[in-house]
Design an enzyme around this catalytic site. Structure first.
Site, PDB file in Angstrom:
ATOM      1  N   CYS A  73       0.829  -1.222   0.000  1.00  0.00           N
ATOM      2  CA  CYS A  73       0.000   0.000   0.000  1.00  0.00           C
ATOM      3  C   CYS A  73       0.854   1.260   0.000  1.00  0.00           C
ATOM      4  CB  CYS A  73      -0.943   0.001   1.187  1.00  0.00           C
ATOM      5  SG  CYS A  73      -1.643  -1.619   1.517  1.00  0.00           S
ATOM      6  N   HIS A  99      -9.252   3.784  -1.318  1.00  0.00           N
ATOM      7  CA  HIS A  99      -7.872   3.309  -1.155  1.00  0.00           C
ATOM      8  C   HIS A  99      -7.471   2.371  -2.292  1.00  0.00           C
ATOM      9  CE1 HIS A  99      -4.197   2.049   0.609  1.00  0.00           C
ATOM     10  NE2 HIS A  99      -4.630   1.122   1.424  1.00  0.00           N
TER      11      HIS A  99
END
Lengths: 388, 138
Positions: free
Chosen positions: A87, A336
């Site tokens: 991420c 996200h």
């Protein structure tokens, strides 16, 4: 090392974008950033693109070459590199681009980040995300990604008295900010009760404590400060770009109520920028789960260890608070798309620093910080930017 | 998943075989080829070392949204356990009601089925944890 600036940025809409492919998203973000910077293709010396797992989400690797192709830059044969750190892929791509320009190797580089996550079912997406943790010793035994953050949340609650209500307030605040961001995946307010009454995912984390699965891309243009002035009157200087690592396994960390990699990257960034936490006007932090934002504001030194919950409850990090955090809506409300997140944070910082954030513009925006985390804390990338 | 990937981890997953650094004596699980404290000095001195299997719950969560291989088993409890040898392990805690789990609970490892690779695939075995049965003498 040379002084480095950002001269343009762009993001796509974030959400379940079924009509858009990974290539569409990369092209849209990249071209928006290039137009914003006012550069031409022949000005670009290199490309960097952050992506966590296009290979598993859409069966596509080799993103550097893909980005060059969709941006119409193939014939220039410029270096095009894909960067991966789960991420934190976006943040790390920017760190790579920053180093390349700071070193003097290149004058102008475009850095993007992208993830197309909704072409696979939700359970498959969750399984792919679990590859950011240790597959053999965590995921094998049934640990999920929310589960790892839940273990940190439970530990933080036990050690510091953090409450579920304080966690929920992170989501409430970020959703509130998200209503002012037209690119956000969720543009609606939620209440503390909504969070506490939502389905339990991994006790103590509810569904509304978790960031969603999102498609999206973002890009920025990086240039040396001397080159930047040729293209824009509003360059943003990169005061610090720091990257730190830690064990991929949660069980091998030195502590569980903080992300030691984020603490280390923050220390590096404050030293590099020559500023203190109190000098930061606003920040975009990696709130993949509500507990992550509580730990982030502690790891960054905005509050003392254990005070993240009470500080959030008191409104310290609200848009009109002392240190506005996640004015974009954060990962929670904006969405996200893992590889894009680190660059989308930089886009928000640039909007705020250039006074272009519209309704969500914070009053004082001279110095902003971004905090991008990979996995359960195996990677942390922190940038500090200032308007010049 | 290909069988060799799990077959090669059998000593660790069945018998909790970790590593002891011959230089500083610290015990690690899963096994390490180099001690992060002694680094160069530890090379060639890392020895197999089976854990006794006892530890204390340091943190826990109850999983309600399971990954693909664990569908139908939810809710199940996962914990971060500090083993008596000093290292931490991640594992499921079984044979107890979800409300019985708490930080500080003493647990011991047991050998269990972890998951099945479909109806015809290999069955994966390994450690889980349960409440310690016998009272310990301090």
């Amino acid at each position: 090392m040379r002084e480095v600036a950002l001269i343009g940025s762009g993001v796509t809409e974030f959400g379940e974008l079924w009509e858009k492919s990974l290539a569409d998203l990369v092209a849209e973000a990249g071209i928006t950033a290039i137009m914003d910077a006012g550069i031409d293709g022949t000005d670009i010396d290199a490309l960097y693109i952050g992506g966590m797992s296009a290979g598993r989400f859409v069966g596509q690797e080799h993103l550097g070459s893909l980005a060059a192709e969709v941006a119409g830059l193939s014939d220039l044969h410029i270096p095009a590199t894909r960067v991966e750190a789960a991420c934190a892929s976006g943040g790390l791509a920017l760190h790579s681009g920053y180093l390349a320009v700071a070193s003097g190797a290149y004058d102008v580089v475009v850095v993007g980040g992208a993830e197309k996550m909704t072409d696979v079912p939700g359970t498959e997406a969750t399984n792919i995300l679990a590859s950011a943790a240790n597959r053999e010793w965590e995921a094998f035994f049934g640990a999920t990604f929310p589960g790892l953050y839940a273990l940190m949340a439970r530990y933080h609650m036990h050690k510091h008295g953090t409450t579920s209500k304080q966690l929920a307030q992170v989501a409430v605040k970020n959703h509130h900010n998200g209503t002012l961001n037209p690119k956000a995946q969720y543009q609606r307010k939620i209440s503390v009760e909504d969070v506490l009454n939502s389905t339990m995912v991994a006790d103590p984390l509810h569904l509304l404590d978790c960031s969603p699965i999102t498609d999206g891309a973002a890009a920025v243009v990086v240039a040396s400060v001397e080159t930047a002035r040729q293209f824009t009157d509003q360059p943003v200087r990169i005061m610090a770009s720091c990257h730190a690592s830690d064990s991929i396994s949660l069980s091998e960390r030195s502590r569980f109520d903080a992300l030691p990699a984020a603490v280390s990257a923050a220390r590096c960034a404050y030293r590099q920028a020559g500023v203190e936490p109190t000098d930061i006007d606003f920040a975009e932090v990696h709130d993949c789960f509500t507990i992550a934002e509580i730990m982030a504001i502690e790891d960054l030194g905005f509050v003392d260890r254990g005070q993240g919950g009470p500080a959030t409850e008191d409104g310290l990090t609200a848009r009109d608070g002392d240190i506005p955090v996640n004015t974009s809506g954060g990962l929670k409300s904006k969405g996200h798309p893992v590889g894009a997140t680190g660059i989308a944070q930089i886009h928000e910082l640039m909007l705020q620093l250039r006074g272009q954030a519209g309704q969500r513009q914070v009053e004082k925006a001279d110095i902003g910080l971004s905090h991008n985390v990979g996995g359960s804390g195996g990677t942390a990338v922190i940038h500090i930017l200032e308007a010049i | 998943m290909a069988v060799p990937r799990y077959w090669r981890e059998i000593p660790q997953r069945y018998n909790l075989v970790g590593t002891k650094c011959g230089s500083c004596g610290k015990i690690y699980f899963p096994p390490k080829v180099v001690c992060p404290t002694c680094r160069r000095k530890s090379l060639g001195h890392m020895e197999d070392c089976a854990l006794a299997g006892r530890g204390t719950v340091e943190s826990y969560t109850i999983i309600y949204a399971p990954p693909p291989h664990f569908e139908g088993e939810e809710p199940y409890t996962m914990a971060l356990i500090k083993m008596d040898e000093g290292c931490y392990l991640m594992g499921q805690v079984v044979d107890l009601e979800p409300q019985e789990i708490h930080i500080g609970l003493r647990v011991e490892a047991c050998f269990r089925r972890i998951y099945e690779d479909g109806t015809r695939g290999a069955i994966q075995y390994g450690y889980k944890f349960k409440k310690m049965e016998e009272a310990e003498t301090p």
